[in-house]
Write an enzyme that holds these catalytic residues in place. Structure first.
Site, PDB file in Angstrom:
ATOM      1  N   SER A   1      -1.616 -45.249  23.024  1.00 54.80           N
ATOM      2  CA  SER A   1      -2.719 -46.177  23.293  1.00 54.80           C
ATOM      3  C   SER A   1      -2.263 -47.598  22.961  1.00 54.80           C
ATOM      4  O   SER A   1      -1.667 -47.837  21.906  1.00 54.80           O
ATOM      5  CB  SER A   1      -3.927 -45.806  22.425  1.00 54.80           C
ATOM      6  OG  SER A   1      -4.972 -46.724  22.611  1.00 54.80           O
TER       7      SER A   1
ATOM      8  N   HIS B   1       2.571  -7.544   5.641  1.00 62.66           N
ATOM      9  CA  HIS B   1       2.267  -8.957   5.471  1.00 62.66           C
ATOM     10  C   HIS B   1       1.643  -9.535   6.733  1.00 62.66           C
ATOM     11  O   HIS B   1       2.054  -9.214   7.855  1.00 62.66           O
ATOM     12  CB  HIS B   1       3.539  -9.742   5.120  1.00 62.66           C
ATOM     13  CG  HIS B   1       3.920  -9.636   3.675  1.00 62.66           C
ATOM     14  ND1 HIS B   1       4.426  -8.476   3.152  1.00 62.66           N
ATOM     15  CD2 HIS B   1       3.862 -10.537   2.656  1.00 62.66           C
ATOM     16  CE1 HIS B   1       4.676  -8.661   1.851  1.00 62.66           C
ATOM     17  NE2 HIS B   1       4.342  -9.890   1.531  1.00 62.66           N
TER      18      HIS B   1
ATOM     19  N   ASP C   1       0.816  -1.212   0.000  1.00 58.36           N
ATOM     20  CA  ASP C   1       0.000   0.000   0.000  1.00 58.36           C
ATOM     21  C   ASP C   1       0.852   1.266   0.000  1.00 58.36           C
ATOM     22  O   ASP C   1       0.318   2.367  -0.107  1.00 58.36           O
ATOM     23  CB  ASP C   1      -0.954   0.017   1.201  1.00 58.36           C
ATOM     24  CG  ASP C   1      -2.163  -0.882   0.999  1.00 58.36           C
ATOM     25  OD1 ASP C   1      -2.354  -1.352  -0.136  1.00 58.36           O
ATOM     26  OD2 ASP C   1      -2.908  -1.116   1.963  1.00 58.36           O
TER      27      ASP C   1
ATOM     28  N   ASP D   1       7.717   2.345  10.651  1.00 55.37           N
ATOM     29  CA  ASP D   1       7.165   1.728   9.441  1.00 55.37           C
ATOM     30  C   ASP D   1       6.927   0.252   9.761  1.00 55.37           C
ATOM     31  O   ASP D   1       7.870  -0.507   9.972  1.00 55.37           O
ATOM     32  CB  ASP D   1       8.148   1.883   8.285  1.00 55.37           C
ATOM     33  CG  ASP D   1       7.621   1.250   7.002  1.00 55.37           C
ATOM     34  OD1 ASP D   1       6.397   1.160   6.845  1.00 55.37           O
ATOM     35  OD2 ASP D   1       8.450   0.819   6.185  1.00 55.37           O
TER      36      ASP D   1
ATOM     37  N   SER E   1      -1.464 -38.511  27.609  1.00 56.08           N
ATOM     38  CA  SER E   1      -0.813 -37.206  27.868  1.00 56.08           C
ATOM     39  C   SER E   1       0.265 -36.928  26.829  1.00 56.08           C
ATOM     40  O   SER E   1       1.461 -36.963  27.127  1.00 56.08           O
ATOM     41  CB  SER E   1      -0.245 -37.131  29.284  1.00 56.08           C
ATOM     42  OG  SER E   1       0.513 -38.248  29.633  1.00 56.08           O
TER      43      SER E   1
END
Length: 616
Positions: free
Chosen positions: A457, A103, A24, A99, A529
């Site tokens: 597991s 982004h 811009d 400045d 965990s």
């Protein structure tokens, strides 16, 4: 020249930022300001012309953006990455301009620049209009307490200086920013590249009757009302020898004089200022922004992290508050996860207890969410491990702003602005009990502690915990097993298996395990965990001396072969989206207290090893 310098000595200082979306024209605008204000030395002009030929984007013309884009990567890519600060002055005022990058991935740097700014110049490309990042920067500017905004509609030369194009962008921004609390919004049509309406009124915009950008910057009010109270965060205790002791820091608000009675906010200790020491000698008074060392008339217990105040104007403390949080890291922010918080010079651990809503920057609508993603802006409730001196950000940037730091990586992950303390933080107090943990342990005949089984597991956690409990029970040890599946049928039945829910699951278990340990029990927890941060949180909460981490390191291939509950099969078929080890990560412990591979030793051998560790 001497007249110009003498004028500058009495001038006030305006700190402002340029912000908006990428391309811009922010850097070009600042370069043009410096050029037109004749703030460049001859050698800078020569260097700029050389750099323009090498890295410029304007053909044979000077590329003003190169005055600000100092990093090599910025010049090569033609973008701003870091915050670039520049100082300049006119006959009427001194300026520091930041400045900031456009982004999205560098939004955190924009927050840094805005944190000390008095006003903001929000740039918009006239040929593109408002973008999401434009709205995000405007919203962040309001959160950071900026109250005066210039809407600089840039590249008007590409739109033939069309008044209609300018008015449409002005109306859209004004409608969007109507609820952001800005005291003034001044729209100015400009061409940063060509110099239109930068320092002088442009002949191409005769329909515009407002000031040039420089005229606005020279006249916008920045006067601050002096604070009636005094705020002094202690940075360090100055003790060069046995005969001198003082408290060093920078006055954050107000002023203090020799003879004033001051209070250590956390402890309530009182003392009188006997001397105010600086590198240039003693002062009768220290004002806001001055770095000094305070000497007191009596010894007090204070150190870095304490905050001093005038005794007649005490400060508030809390361990729970509501805040606006800007998440600035790729790792998601999770409720219940422990972070380190820095507020002024105070450090403590903290967790997000509730995410009330996330703000959609395009519409400012409130959206429900369970975790925070990069560049999210949300309203959250937070709880600290100890009370902190605080205030609302709108009253005090020093006592109302904080950062969150990841405890594992030491990365700054978020910035926050306190909205208000939570009243319940003042109404909830720890109740003293007549029977304490040592009394319960003496009755039981053994110490309480927590044995924390972690692993995939199917690794054998529950089997091991159950077998160890049987062995300990036979020895007269009072125990209890907290098993993952059992707990999820009651206490944690409201939780799923998303990363946020897993964090909350472990937080609750750690709190329960600590209470049961306080009852004198040996608590055996069997939970996957999966995250190191939460296991570290559990260890910190329970205490390293009472926490035994057992890593059940059975390989994934063995766990899948066992697949006692059929979970791996379902996960491979895509029916379970967050299965640890398959489509959700498991972070193995770096240095567990005990490691057990149930594929390499029998259950009896594993229990015997654990019993031997227990006995030690």
């Amino acid at each position: 020249m001497e007249d110009f310098l003498s004028q500058q000595r009495g001038q006030d200082l305006l700190r402002f930022i340029t912000c908006g979306s990428v391309d811009d024209g922010k850097s070009t605008l600042i370069g043009r300001l410096l050029w037109d204000a004749q703030q460049l030395l001859d050698d800078q002009i020569v260097a700029l012309k050389a750099e323009s030929k090498k890295h410029g984007t304007q053909g044979k013309n000077i590329d003003f953006a190169l005055l600000v884009d100092g990093l090599t990567a910025e010049r090569e890519q033609g973008i701003t990455i870091d915050v670039a600060y520049r100082f300049f002055a006119t006959a009427k005022r001194k300026f520091i301009v930041a400045d900031t990058p456009g982004h999205e991935q560098y939004t955190r740097n924009m927050v840094t620049g805005a944190s000390t700014a008095d006003m903001a110049v929000v740039l918009v490309d006239a040929s593109v209009g408002l973008l999401t990042q434009t709205r995000r920067h405007a919203f962040l500017a309001s959160l950071m307490g900026i109250r005066h905004v210039v809407l600089a509609v840039n590249k008007m030369d590409q739109m033939a200086f069309s008044e209609g194009a300018f008015r449409r962008i002005e109306a859209a921004f004004t409608a969007f920013a109507g609820t952001l609390g800005f005291e003034s919004i001044t729209a100015i049509p400009i061409s940063a590249l060509k110099g239109d309406n930068i320092t002088e009124e442009s002949p191409h915009t005769k329909w515009y009757l407002g000031p040039s950008l420089m005229a606005y910057l020279e006249s916008v009010p920045v006067h601050k009302t002096p604070s009636a109270r005094w705020v002094f965060p202690v940075q360090w205790v100055n003790r060069p020898d046995a005969f001198f002791r003082g408290f060093s820091g920078t006055v954050a608000e107000g002023s203090v004089k020799v003879g004033d009675e001051v209070r250590v906010t956390a402890s309530g200790q009182l003392a009188v200022v006997s001397d105010i020491v600086t590198m240039d000698g003693s002062l009768p008074q220290a004002r806001e922004g001055e770095a000094v060392t305070l000497c007191l008339d009596r010894p007090i217990d204070a150190s870095r992290g304490d905050v001093l105040a005038l005794s007649r104007l005490p400060l508030e403390m809390t361990d729970q508050f509501e805040a606006s949080v800007v998440w600035m890291h790729a790792d998601e922010g999770l409720m219940g996860r422990q972070y380190d918080l820095k507020l002024a010079t105070q450090w403590t651990s903290v967790s997000i207890t509730e995410i009330k809503h996330r703000v959609a920057v395009d519409t400012l609508a409130h959206e429900a969410c369970r975790s925070l993603q990069l560049n999210d802006i949300a309203v959250c409730k937070l709880a600290t491990s100890r009370p902190l001196v605080f205030d609302a950000y709108e009253r005090s940037k020093t006592l109302g702003s904080f950062i969150l730091v990841d405890r594992a990586t030491q990365s700054t992950v978020a910035a926050g602005m306190i909205r208000h303390g939570l009243r319940r933080a003042q109404n909830v107090h720890r109740q003293a009990l007549s029977v304490a943990r040592p009394d319960r342990e003496r009755l039981n005949g053994h110490r309480g502690r927590v044995v924390w089984f972690t692993g995939l597991s199917g690794s054998g956690k529950s089997t091991l915990a159950n077998a160890l409990e049987v062995a300990l029970h036979a020895r007269g040890v009072r125990t209890y097993v907290l098993d993952g599946d059992n707990v999820r049928q009651g206490l944690n039945r409201d939780l799923g298996f998303t990363p946020a829910d897993r964090v909350e699951n472990i937080r609750r278990i750690a709190e329960i395990a600590k209470l049961m340990m306080d009852a004198g029990l040996v608590v055996l927890t069997a939970f996957i965990s999966p995250y190191q941060r939460e296991r570290a949180m559990a260890r910190d909460l329970i205490g390293a001396d009472d926490f035994v981490e057992v890593f059940v390191s059975t390989p994934l291939t063995v766990c899948e072969q066992r697949d006692v509950k059929g979970l791996y099969q379902q996960a491979r078929a895509g029916k379970i989206p967050n299965m640890t080890g398959v489509n959700s990560p498991y972070e193995a412990p770096d240095s567990p207290d005990i490691t057990v591979d149930t594929s390499a030793m029998s259950l009896e051998q594993a229990v015997q090893m654990l019993i031997e560790r227990w006995a030690s």
